[in-house]
Scaffold this active site. Structure first.
Site, PDB file in Angstrom:
ATOM      1  N   ASP A  78      32.957 -59.471 -59.594  1.00 20.20           N
ATOM      2  CA  ASP A  78      32.084 -58.303 -59.609  1.00 20.20           C
ATOM      3  C   ASP A  78      32.570 -57.294 -60.661  1.00 20.20           C
ATOM      4  O   ASP A  78      32.798 -56.132 -60.379  1.00 20.20           O
ATOM      5  CB  ASP A  78      32.107 -57.670 -58.210  1.00 20.20           C
ATOM      6  CG  ASP A  78      31.183 -56.468 -58.117  1.00 20.20           C
ATOM      7  OD1 ASP A  78      30.183 -56.443 -58.848  1.00 20.20           O
ATOM      8  OD2 ASP A  78      31.468 -55.561 -57.317  1.00 20.20           O
TER       9      ASP A  78
ATOM     10  N   LEU B 141      21.110 -63.638 -58.470  1.00 26.89           N
ATOM     11  CA  LEU B 141      21.058 -65.089 -58.630  1.00 26.89           C
ATOM     12  C   LEU B 141      20.634 -65.737 -57.312  1.00 26.89           C
ATOM     13  O   LEU B 141      21.119 -65.345 -56.244  1.00 26.89           O
ATOM     14  CB  LEU B 141      22.438 -65.633 -59.032  1.00 26.89           C
ATOM     15  CG  LEU B 141      22.367 -67.098 -59.436  1.00 26.89           C
ATOM     16  CD1 LEU B 141      22.039 -67.228 -60.918  1.00 26.89           C
ATOM     17  CD2 LEU B 141      23.640 -67.848 -59.099  1.00 26.89           C
TER      18      LEU B 141
ATOM     19  N   CYS C 195      10.968 -53.245 -51.459  1.00 29.93           N
ATOM     20  CA  CYS C 195      12.045 -52.320 -51.866  1.00 29.93           C
ATOM     21  C   CYS C 195      11.698 -50.891 -51.455  1.00 29.93           C
ATOM     22  O   CYS C 195      10.676 -50.349 -51.880  1.00 29.93           O
ATOM     23  CB  CYS C 195      12.270 -52.406 -53.374  1.00 29.93           C
ATOM     24  SG  CYS C 195      13.459 -51.172 -53.934  1.00 29.93           S
TER      25      CYS C 195
ATOM     26  N   CYS D 148      18.153 -47.614 -57.092  1.00 24.92           N
ATOM     27  CA  CYS D 148      18.524 -48.604 -56.076  1.00 24.92           C
ATOM     28  C   CYS D 148      19.439 -47.975 -55.019  1.00 24.92           C
ATOM     29  O   CYS D 148      20.368 -47.233 -55.352  1.00 24.92           O
ATOM     30  CB  CYS D 148      19.216 -49.775 -56.776  1.00 24.92           C
ATOM     31  SG  CYS D 148      19.869 -50.990 -55.638  1.00 24.92           S
TER      32      CYS D 148
ATOM     33  N   ASP E 223      20.185 -54.347 -48.211  1.00 27.16           N
ATOM     34  CA  ASP E 223      19.932 -55.799 -48.261  1.00 27.16           C
ATOM     35  C   ASP E 223      18.444 -56.133 -48.266  1.00 27.16           C
ATOM     36  O   ASP E 223      18.081 -57.306 -48.162  1.00 27.16           O
ATOM     37  CB  ASP E 223      20.540 -56.489 -47.020  1.00 27.16           C
ATOM     38  CG  ASP E 223      22.045 -56.669 -47.124  1.00 27.16           C
ATOM     39  OD1 ASP E 223      22.559 -56.718 -48.253  1.00 27.16           O
ATOM     40  OD2 ASP E 223      22.687 -56.774 -46.071  1.00 27.16           O
TER      41      ASP E 223
ATOM     42  N   CYS F 287      15.862 -56.374 -50.316  1.00 27.16           N
ATOM     43  CA  CYS F 287      15.234 -57.359 -51.216  1.00 27.16           C
ATOM     44  C   CYS F 287      15.755 -58.765 -50.950  1.00 27.16           C
ATOM     45  O   CYS F 287      15.064 -59.750 -51.215  1.00 27.16           O
ATOM     46  CB  CYS F 287      15.393 -56.958 -52.681  1.00 27.16           C
ATOM     47  SG  CYS F 287      17.067 -56.598 -53.202  1.00 27.16           S
TER      48      CYS F 287
HETATM   49  S1  SF4 Z   1      11.542 -62.367 -52.649  1.00 24.44           S
HETATM   50 FE1  SF4 Z   1      10.219 -63.762 -53.766  1.00 24.44          FE
HETATM   51  S2  SF4 Z   1      10.064 -62.869 -55.806  1.00 24.44           S
HETATM   52 FE2  SF4 Z   1      11.796 -61.891 -54.797  1.00 24.44          FE
HETATM   53  S3  SF4 Z   1      13.566 -63.068 -55.457  1.00 24.44           S
HETATM   54 FE3  SF4 Z   1      12.854 -63.958 -53.520  1.00 24.44          FE
HETATM   55  S4  SF4 Z   1      11.440 -65.609 -54.107  1.00 24.44           S
HETATM   56 FE4  SF4 Z   1      11.759 -64.324 -55.909  1.00 24.44          FE
HETATM   57  S1  SF4 Z   2      19.075 -53.355 -52.949  1.00 28.22           S
HETATM   58 FE1  SF4 Z   2      17.073 -54.245 -53.489  1.00 28.22          FE
HETATM   59  S2  SF4 Z   2      15.641 -53.492 -51.929  1.00 28.22           S
HETATM   60 FE2  SF4 Z   2      17.469 -52.227 -51.815  1.00 28.22          FE
HETATM   61  S3  SF4 Z   2      16.992 -50.487 -53.093  1.00 28.22           S
HETATM   62 FE3  SF4 Z   2      18.089 -51.940 -54.402  1.00 28.22          FE
HETATM   63  S4  SF4 Z   2      16.518 -53.157 -55.360  1.00 28.22           S
HETATM   64 FE4  SF4 Z   2      15.553 -52.082 -53.653  1.00 28.22          FE
END
Ligand code: SF4
Ligand code: SF4
Length: 311
Positions: A134, A158, A199, A215, A243, A245
């Site tokens: 990291d 990833l 998000c 973020c 977490d 997303c």
């Molecule tokens: S939530 Fe959907 S668009 Fe987002 S990273 Fe996962 S598969 Fe890709």
């Molecule tokens: S970690 Fe992902 S869902 Fe959470 S604020 Fe950042 S980009 Fe948006």
């Protein structure tokens, strides 16, 4: 070095990394990351790094591992799973990102990497290189993709087809010639936009582009000033990292729990009620987060996040 020796060394490295607990290992030739240069430049121009000014430094070093390690021949990308047995984030409660449940990963993963370097030295001979976990100067996702470990999802992390995205990435940059893997050419996000839609702060501004300054991970951990009022009511109770997303990503259906005892959460983490967090004392903070990455925010930082998430 002849082709057989290169192959044998590569096989030894991969087997040893797995023995030490890494889930996936891939290799790239140490060379300039041509494709990433304009993307990184644009990202910085847009000020998506917020106040993480360190990301502006060492532009060339970040794109060329030979500028980080003299004589570098290979970049080894490694995946270390942190997906927990139990998700402690509950609606209505203050939430911590899963990667921060146990002992600070910087130490845990770094120790494994040091062991790996030692094994290589013992088996193959003196190898020069550096280990990274990291670490800002390394474009870790790009290397992991180049090393065949997965694709970069629309949330910019990833994704590995077998393991999803709840893992740490680490790298060895070494002067040992190894057999490179084929880059990951496919993208399995397809038409999905779940991460972008979910998000809480609309930080994913385009596929694979996160405005770091919006973020929640940045706001709750990196930002040392007051949290901007424009984010009031948007933190979704996250007080250290976020977490969302990854939680909504269909590929994380394939996440399997880690096997790292050091990542076991402190028992208080799943039990503390909101009021107890709001009244958190230095003594309790120090006890719960003694070995944790949460220590980075210090008590004052965590309290700032809690107060902000509450209001
Ligand atoms: S939530 Fe959907 S668009 Fe987002 S990273 Fe996962 S598969 Fe890709
Ligand atoms: S970690 Fe992902 S869902 Fe959470 S604020 Fe950042 S980009 Fe948006």
């Amino acid at each position: 070095m002849n082709a057989t020796a290169i192959r044998n060394n590569t096989q030894f490295l991969k087997a040893e990394a797995k023995r030490l607990g890494f889930d996936f290992v891939g290799v790239s030739k140490a060379e300039y990351l041509e494709e990433d240069a304009p993307l990184l430049e644009q990202w910085l121009k847009n000020d998506y790094q917020g106040k993480m000014q360190y990301l502006e430094n060492h532009f060339d070093k970040r794109l060329d591992p030979r500028k980080l390690v003299e004589g570098a021949k290979s970049v080894v990308s490694l995946v270390y799973n942190y997906y927990p047995e139990e998700d402690l984030a509950k609606d209505g409660e203050y939430k911590f990102a899963k990667y921060a449940y146990g002992k600070d990963y910087h130490f845990v993963v770094k120790d494994r990497l040091k062991e790996l370097m030692q094994s290589l030295n013992d088996e193959i001979g003196e190898i020069d290189g550096r280990i990274f976990v990291d670490s800002a100067p390394v474009m870790e996702r790009s290397w992991a993709k180049k090393s065949g470990l997965g694709w970069i999802g629309k949330h910019s992390l990833l994704i590995n087809k077998q393991q999803g995205s709840f893992f740490f990435l680490a790298e060895l940059i070494i002067d040992l010639e190894l057999e490179p893997d084929l880059p990951y050419a496919k993208d399995f996000c397809g038409t999905c936009t779940k991460c972008i839609d979910a998000c809480p702060t609309e930080a994913i501004v385009a596929p694979q582009v996160v405005d770091g300054s919006k973020c929640i991970s940045y706001l709750t951990i990196e930002l040392k000033d007051q949290l901007p009022n424009s984010f009031k009511g948007q933190m979704d109770q996250w007080v250290f990292g976020c977490d969302v997303c990854q939680d909504v990503c269909p590929w994380n259906r394939f996440s399997k729990p880690h096997r790292e005892p050091e990542f076991a959460p402190h028992p208080a983490l799943g039990k503390m009620q909101n009021r107890e967090w709001e009244e958190l004392t230095q003594e309790v903070f120090s006890e719960i987060f003694r070995k944790s990455a949460v220590k980075r925010t210090k008590l004052a930082g965590l309290k700032r996040n809690i107060i902000f998430a509450k209001e």
